[in-house]
Design an enzyme around this catalytic site. Sequence first.
Site, PDB file in Angstrom:
ATOM      1  N   CYS A 298       4.039  -9.536  -1.276  1.00  0.00           N
ATOM      2  CA  CYS A 298       2.850  -8.812  -0.808  1.00  0.00           C
ATOM      3  C   CYS A 298       2.376  -7.791  -1.845  1.00  0.00           C
ATOM      4  O   CYS A 298       1.190  -7.660  -2.097  1.00  0.00           O
ATOM      5  CB  CYS A 298       3.139  -8.041   0.480  1.00  0.00           C
ATOM      6  SG  CYS A 298       4.118  -8.929   1.674  1.00  0.00           S
ATOM      7  N   ASP A 299       3.303  -7.046  -2.435  1.00  0.00           N
ATOM      8  CA  ASP A 299       2.925  -5.855  -3.215  1.00  0.00           C
ATOM      9  C   ASP A 299       3.234  -5.953  -4.706  1.00  0.00           C
ATOM     10  O   ASP A 299       2.857  -5.063  -5.468  1.00  0.00           O
ATOM     11  CB  ASP A 299       3.670  -4.624  -2.661  1.00  0.00           C
ATOM     12  CG  ASP A 299       3.308  -4.366  -1.202  1.00  0.00           C
ATOM     13  OD1 ASP A 299       2.204  -4.764  -0.794  1.00  0.00           O
ATOM     14  OD2 ASP A 299       4.132  -3.774  -0.485  1.00  0.00           O
TER      15      ASP A 299
ATOM     16  N   CYS B  81       8.303  -5.850   0.314  1.00  0.00           N
ATOM     17  CA  CYS B  81       7.869  -7.227   0.102  1.00  0.00           C
ATOM     18  C   CYS B  81       7.266  -7.427  -1.284  1.00  0.00           C
ATOM     19  O   CYS B  81       6.140  -6.986  -1.546  1.00  0.00           O
ATOM     20  CB  CYS B  81       6.845  -7.586   1.185  1.00  0.00           C
ATOM     21  SG  CYS B  81       6.097  -9.185   0.952  1.00  0.00           S
TER      22      CYS B  81
END
Length: 303
Positions: free
Chosen positions: A134-135, A131
């Site tokens: 997200c990251d 992701c």
Amino acid sequence: MVDVLIVGGGPAGLTAALYAGRAGKSITVLEKNAFGGQITWSPKVENFPATAALSGLEFSDRLTEQVLRYGVNLESDEVNAVQVENNLVRVSTVFGDTYEAKTLILATGAAPRRLGLPEEERFIGAGVSFCAVCDGEFFREKTVAVVGGGNTALQEAIYLSALCKTVYLIHRRAEFRADQSLVSAMATHPNIFFLPDRVVTQLKGESRLSAVVLERKDGTTEELAVDGLFLAVGHTPENALFPSIVPITDQGYADADESCKTNFPQIFVAGDCRQKQVQQLTTAVSDGATAALAACRYLDESV
Ligand code: NAP
């Protein structure tokens, strides 16, 4: 005891809750991860009719808020067994809870597919991610690679190109599965380098990922130094609950047609866990509506 129990709180499950809630039914939705499902990871949703571009997280937040207006009960729990007795559905969860319902909608979705390499699990969270939203921040000004040639891979590469110094897009073919609009958009980002006809055969590093080995079609290999690797190679349906409820296709999807019906008249399947030609946000929410209306019809006719 509720009228409609929904397993899975992604777009399909939450849309089912919205439709059943508007029909005045009592509803519980059980979700093992975050409500909103995989769409929360999407940097931008641009193809949902009549909405301006919004992030996947915004989409999920809006849908969850909309569902809560109908008194839907949202619970964080993971279902591990389903039984039907005397026309009632009983599910048990990993936390040892039991839920009873008159109807059940399985909207369990799909999990990101792995490459199947020996070191893969060890590097998840240590360089390997599923992701970018997200990251991605962890890889600011660094070098990363994205694997895949579908819409997700190209969206991730474009998103990462704004944060990272260099983004390699590794794909096993030269042609993309992704929409042409994304292919054209990607070409405008000079720090994205496309590496076609290559497969990742090895992940290298000590405590964190530091390089990947790529194999070309002619069998030759090359090592590519990367700080991060984003896997966007599709999804595997979450089908652990399906046996005995619905036939399963060779690919592991629930083999139900667009009526969303299963072997049991009070159980339905909806969303990405169901076999279908097109897996999109629009088709997931369509399934949610279909399954909920079928469950409502079953409830109304069984009174
Ligand atoms: P996808 O369309 O199934 O694409 C997966 C990609 O990974 C393909 O290019 C595939 O290669 C490659 N792949 C699969 N297994 C691999 C392996 N073991 N090693 C290397 N490469 C592998 O998956 P997705 O991109 O996650 O999309 C899923 C669905 O969501 C699709 O229907 C997509 O259109 C939809 N989606 C839509 C949007 C949007 O904004 N419209 C955004 C994201 C996703 P091959 O091409 O060679 O098979």
